[in-house]
Design a protein around this motif. Structure first.
Motif, PDB file in Angstrom:
ATOM      1  N   VAL A  40       0.838  -1.204   0.000  1.00 21.25           N
ATOM      2  CA  VAL A  40       0.000   0.000   0.000  1.00 21.25           C
ATOM      3  C   VAL A  40       0.869   1.248   0.000  1.00 21.25           C
ATOM      4  O   VAL A  40       0.650   2.188  -0.771  1.00 21.25           O
ATOM      5  N   ASN A  41       1.869   1.271   0.871  1.00 23.84           N
ATOM      6  CA  ASN A  41       2.649   2.490   1.078  1.00 23.84           C
ATOM      7  C   ASN A  41       3.773   2.703   0.067  1.00 23.84           C
ATOM      8  O   ASN A  41       4.135   3.842  -0.218  1.00 23.84           O
TER       9      ASN A  41
ATOM     10  N   ARG B  25       8.881  -1.731  -4.968  1.00 24.65           N
ATOM     11  CA  ARG B  25       9.739  -1.351  -3.842  1.00 24.65           C
ATOM     12  C   ARG B  25       9.622  -2.337  -2.677  1.00 24.65           C
ATOM     13  O   ARG B  25      10.438  -2.308  -1.769  1.00 24.65           O
ATOM     14  N   THR B  26       8.613  -3.217  -2.731  1.00 27.60           N
ATOM     15  CA  THR B  26       8.431  -4.229  -1.694  1.00 27.60           C
ATOM     16  C   THR B  26       9.178  -5.520  -2.037  1.00 27.60           C
ATOM     17  O   THR B  26       9.313  -6.405  -1.191  1.00 27.60           O
ATOM     18  N   LEU B  27       9.689  -5.639  -3.252  1.00 26.15           N
ATOM     19  CA  LEU B  27      10.405  -6.858  -3.662  1.00 26.15           C
ATOM     20  C   LEU B  27      11.553  -7.250  -2.724  1.00 26.15           C
ATOM     21  O   LEU B  27      11.669  -8.420  -2.368  1.00 26.15           O
ATOM     22  N   PRO B  28      12.425  -6.324  -2.296  1.00 23.38           N
ATOM     23  CA  PRO B  28      13.497  -6.743  -1.375  1.00 23.38           C
ATOM     24  C   PRO B  28      12.937  -7.328  -0.073  1.00 23.38           C
ATOM     25  O   PRO B  28      13.475  -8.299   0.453  1.00 23.38           O
TER      26      PRO B  28
ATOM     27  N   ALA C 102       4.841  -2.111  14.426  1.00 29.32           N
ATOM     28  CA  ALA C 102       3.499  -1.518  14.482  1.00 29.32           C
ATOM     29  C   ALA C 102       3.601   0.003  14.616  1.00 29.32           C
ATOM     30  O   ALA C 102       2.898   0.747  13.918  1.00 29.32           O
ATOM     31  N   TRP C 103       4.486   0.470  15.485  1.00 24.23           N
ATOM     32  CA  TRP C 103       4.694   1.920  15.643  1.00 24.23           C
ATOM     33  C   TRP C 103       5.177   2.535  14.327  1.00 24.23           C
ATOM     34  O   TRP C 103       4.697   3.575  13.894  1.00 24.23           O
ATOM     35  N   ARG C 104       6.106   1.845  13.680  1.00 23.44           N
ATOM     36  CA  ARG C 104       6.633   2.306  12.390  1.00 23.44           C
ATOM     37  C   ARG C 104       5.524   2.345  11.334  1.00 23.44           C
ATOM     38  O   ARG C 104       5.434   3.279  10.538  1.00 23.44           O
ATOM     39  N   GLN C 105       4.659   1.319  11.345  1.00 25.37           N
ATOM     40  CA  GLN C 105       3.555   1.256  10.396  1.00 25.37           C
ATOM     41  C   GLN C 105       2.563   2.392  10.645  1.00 25.37           C
ATOM     42  O   GLN C 105       2.075   3.009   9.707  1.00 25.37           O
ATOM     43  N   ALA C 106       2.258   2.666  11.895  1.00 28.41           N
ATOM     44  CA  ALA C 106       1.319   3.738  12.219  1.00 28.41           C
ATOM     45  C   ALA C 106       1.834   5.079  11.714  1.00 28.41           C
ATOM     46  O   ALA C 106       1.064   5.910  11.233  1.00 28.41           O
TER      47      ALA C 106
ATOM     48  N   PRO D 238      10.529   1.185   2.903  1.00 34.35           N
ATOM     49  CA  PRO D 238      10.066  -0.190   3.091  1.00 34.35           C
ATOM     50  C   PRO D 238      11.142  -1.015   3.795  1.00 34.35           C
ATOM     51  O   PRO D 238      12.331  -0.709   3.709  1.00 34.35           O
ATOM     52  N   LEU D 239      10.698  -2.046   4.498  1.00 33.08           N
ATOM     53  CA  LEU D 239      11.636  -2.958   5.134  1.00 33.08           C
ATOM     54  C   LEU D 239      12.487  -3.596   4.043  1.00 33.08           C
ATOM     55  O   LEU D 239      11.961  -4.046   3.031  1.00 33.08           O
ATOM     56  N   GLY D 240      13.777  -3.626   4.234  1.00 27.83           N
ATOM     57  CA  GLY D 240      14.675  -4.155   3.214  1.00 27.83           C
ATOM     58  C   GLY D 240      14.892  -5.657   3.324  1.00 27.83           C
ATOM     59  O   GLY D 240      14.344  -6.333   4.189  1.00 27.83           O
TER      60      GLY D 240
END
Length: 199
Positions: free
Chosen positions: A29-30, A35-38, A84-88, A101-103
């Motif tokens: 979504v974000n 960019r989510t592939l890694p 969760a904090w990071r997502q918020a 995004p998380l690598g």
């Protein structure tokens, strides 16, 4: 080593909701699918590495894990709460340029504190690794697990990417990110409570 029950088990565990899939949907979504592939590759390859190591060293790890079970659960839950904090914060306009995004490595390392990943890997090693097998059989098992896992988790990232089209307004995006953060937080709380009550 193609084994239909193994593939069915790995598919079911990989495609059902869990911390990895919630984070992948939110990342889609974000940040979009590309960019989510890694992150996706980190999950699948990290999962494969975890399978080969656990399957190869199962007897030793079972003793080691029992002693470290509670600290691993606490570490995993703390990490889920941080995510969760990071997502918020991901939906806040001021934070959009700062959040990434998380690598690959973060996603791969997350498998070691993800309780669902541990449950899956231990079950795969116990149920599907032939007795007396060595590194080669464990490597084959890990390869099959990673190959089945990747398209399953890609569905979540793709679904998130498609949902991002409908979540363009800051209010809708913030609501989505807070909902996903609440789900991750609830997952962490449920895991921790379940672990403490099972003692």
């Amino acid at each position: 080593m193609f084994d239909l029950p193994l593939m069915t088990y790995v598919f079911t565990m990989s495609v059902t909701p869990g911390p990895n899939n919630l984070m992948l949907a939110a990342s889609g979504v974000n940040f979009g699918f590309r960019r989510t592939l890694p992150h996706m590759l980190g999950v699948s390859i990290g999962h494969g590495v975890q399978v080969v190591l656990v399957a190869s060293l199962l007897a030793w790890i079972m003793v080691w894990l029992e002693a470290l079970r509670v600290p691993l659960v606490i570490a995993g839950c703390a990490y889920l709460l941080w995510l969760a904090w990071r997502q918020a914060r991901a939906g806040e306009p001021a934070a959009r340029g700062q959040v990434r995004p998380l690598g690959f490595f973060g996603a791969a390392l997350f498998q070691w504190v993800n309780p669902k990943a541990w449950m899956m890997v231990l079950n795969v090693a116990i149920l599907f690794l032939p007795r007396g097998s060595g590194w080669q059989a464990a490597g084959e098992l890990a390869l099959w697990c990673a190959l089945v896992n990747l398209p399953c988790i890609a569905l979540w990232a793709l679904a998130g990417d498609r949902m991002g089209v409908f979540l363009k307004s800051p209010v809708a995006l913030r609501a989505f990110n807070w909902t996903m953060a609440a789900l991750l937080g609830a997952t962490a709380a449920w895991i921790l409570i379940d672990e403490l009550l099972s003692k």
